[in-house]
Design a protein around this motif. Structure first.
Motif, short mmCIF file in Angstrom:
data_model
loop_
_atom_site.label_atom_id
_atom_site.label_comp_id
_atom_site.label_asym_id
_atom_site.label_seq_id
_atom_site.Cartn_x
_atom_site.Cartn_y
_atom_site.Cartn_z
N ILE A 164 2.63 -4.14 3.60
CA ILE A 164 1.95 -4.13 4.90
C ILE A 164 1.53 -5.54 5.33
N PHE A 165 1.67 -6.52 4.44
CA PHE A 165 1.27 -7.89 4.79
C PHE A 165 2.05 -8.87 3.92
N PHE A 210 -7.66 -7.58 5.45
CA PHE A 210 -6.54 -6.94 6.14
C PHE A 210 -6.37 -5.50 5.66
N LEU A 211 -6.42 -5.30 4.35
CA LEU A 211 -6.25 -3.97 3.77
C LEU A 211 -7.31 -3.01 4.29
N CYS A 212 -8.56 -3.46 4.31
CA CYS A 212 -9.65 -2.60 4.78
C CYS A 212 -9.41 -2.14 6.21
N GLY A 213 -8.97 -3.05 7.07
CA GLY A 213 -8.67 -2.67 8.44
C GLY A 213 -7.52 -1.70 8.53
N HIS A 214 -6.55 -1.87 7.65
CA HIS A 214 -5.35 -1.03 7.69
C HIS A 214 -5.63 0.39 7.24
N ILE A 215 -6.45 0.56 6.22
CA ILE A 215 -6.67 1.91 5.66
C ILE A 215 -8.02 2.50 6.08
N THR A 235 4.57 0.55 0.29
CA THR A 235 5.07 -0.10 1.50
C THR A 235 4.37 -1.44 1.68
N TYR A 273 0.85 -1.19 0.00
CA TYR A 273 0.00 0.00 0.00
C TYR A 273 0.88 1.24 0.00
#
Length: 255
Positions: free
Chosen positions: A77-78, A189-194, A75, A72
Motif C-alpha cells: 500500500i506504500f 500512513f498505515l493508520c490512515g489507511h486502516i 498487498t 497490508y
C-alpha cells in the motif's frame, strides 16, 4: 486504550541472537491475533530477507526497509525509493569517499545486493546477489555502507537532497534512505489507511531507527538489550530479545 496493532522490530527485538523466533513468541502473538489484534513486523530488512519469519508468524502488516514499503494483508500500500539518479549518485559518492574498498549493500523490495556477496553472504542469515554498483540501473529503497565515521557518512548523504542517514548500534554500518522512508512515517500512513490511531499500537524496538516509532505509538516498549537512547524514550522496558521480552510483555498486558 484498546490495542489494535502490535508492531515488532525483528533484529535485536523479536529475533533472538541466533536469528530465530521462539515458539513461545509465536504462540503469544497468535493468541493476540485470535483476540482480534493485528500483528506486524517493522524492520530494516527487505521483504526477501524476512520470508522465514513471515511463514512462522503470518503477519498482517509488514513495514520493510525501515519504512520504505508497507504491505497490508499481502498487498503493498506504500513504497518510497530513491530515483535512479539519486541511487547512482549515492553509490558513486560512496566509492569516492571510501575508494575501491567501499563495502555497500542495496535493497529493493524483494532483492538484496552486496558488492562483497561473493565472499561473505554465507556468513549471514540472508542471501545476497552480487553487484559491483558501478553501473546500477534500478532505483534503491535503501543503501548501506560499512563505516562508523559520521563525517564520511555525511558526505554520502549530502550528495542528494532526499536522503536520511542512521547508524546501526550492533554493526559498523550506516543506512541511507529516502527522507520519507521512516518507520514513523510508515505508521502514520498505515493508520490512515486502516482507520486506527497510533495510540492503539504497541511497538517494540531496540535501535536508533526504532526511536521515532516507539515515541509515536501509544505504548512504546524497549527491549532489555536496547541502546540507552531507545530506553530513554519508551514507556516500558521489557526483558531482552533472548529472554522472550516481547512475549512476556504481551502475555502480561493483553492475555
Amino acid at each position: 486504550m484498546e490495542t489494535k496493532l502490535i508492531l515488532c522490530d525483528l533484529d535485536g527485538t523479536l529475533l533472538r541472537s541466533d536469528k530465530t523466533i521462539s515458539q513461545k513468541s509465536a504462540e503469544i502473538l497468535e493468541k493476540c491475533r485470535k483476540k482480534g489484534i493485528l500483528v506486524g513486523f517493522s524492520t530494516s530488512r527487505g521483504r526477501g530477507n524476512i520470508i522465514p519469519y513471515e511463514a512462522q508468524i503470518r503477519p498482517d502488516v509488514l513495514i520493510c526497509n525501515g519504512g520504505a514499503s508497507i504491505v497490508y494483508k499481502n498487498t503493498e500500500i506504500f513504497k518510497a525509493e530513491f530515483t535512479l539518479e539519486e541511487t547512482r549518485n549515492i553509490l558513486k559518492t560512496a566509492y569516492e569517499v571510501f575508494g575501491d574498498n567501499a563495502e555497500i549493500t542495496l535493497d529493493l523490495i524483494d532483492k538484496f545486493y552486496w558488492n562483497r556477496a561473493e565472499d561473505k553472504s554465507t556468513d549471514y542469515d540472508w542471501s545476497a546477489l552480487y553487484d559491483d554498483f558501478r553501473d546500477f540501473k534500478i532505483p534503491a529503497m535503501k543503501i548501506c555502507v560499512q563505516t562508523t565515521d559520521r563525517e564520511k557518512a555525511l558526505k554520502i548523504s549530502s550528495c542528494v537532497q532526499n536522503c536520511d542517514m542512521l547508524p546501526f548500534s550492533d554493526i559498523p554500518w550506516y543506512k541511507f534512505s529516502p527522507k520519507t522512508a521512516t518507520k514513523e512515517n510508515a505508521i502514520s500512513f498505515l493508520c490512515g489507511h486502516i482507520g486506527i490511531s497510533s495510540n492503539e499500537i504497541i511497538s517494540f524496538g531496540d535501535d536508533h531507527n526504532d526511536i521515532g516509532m516507539l515515541k509515536m505509538c501509544g505504548t512504546g516498549v524497549a527491549m532489555g538489550n536496547a541502546i540507552d537512547e531507545v530506553k530513554a524514550v519508551c514507556d516500558f522496558v521489557t526483558k531482552s530479545n533472548d529472554d522472550d521480552g516481547v512475549a512476556d510483555f504481551l502475555a502480561d498486558r493483553l492475555l
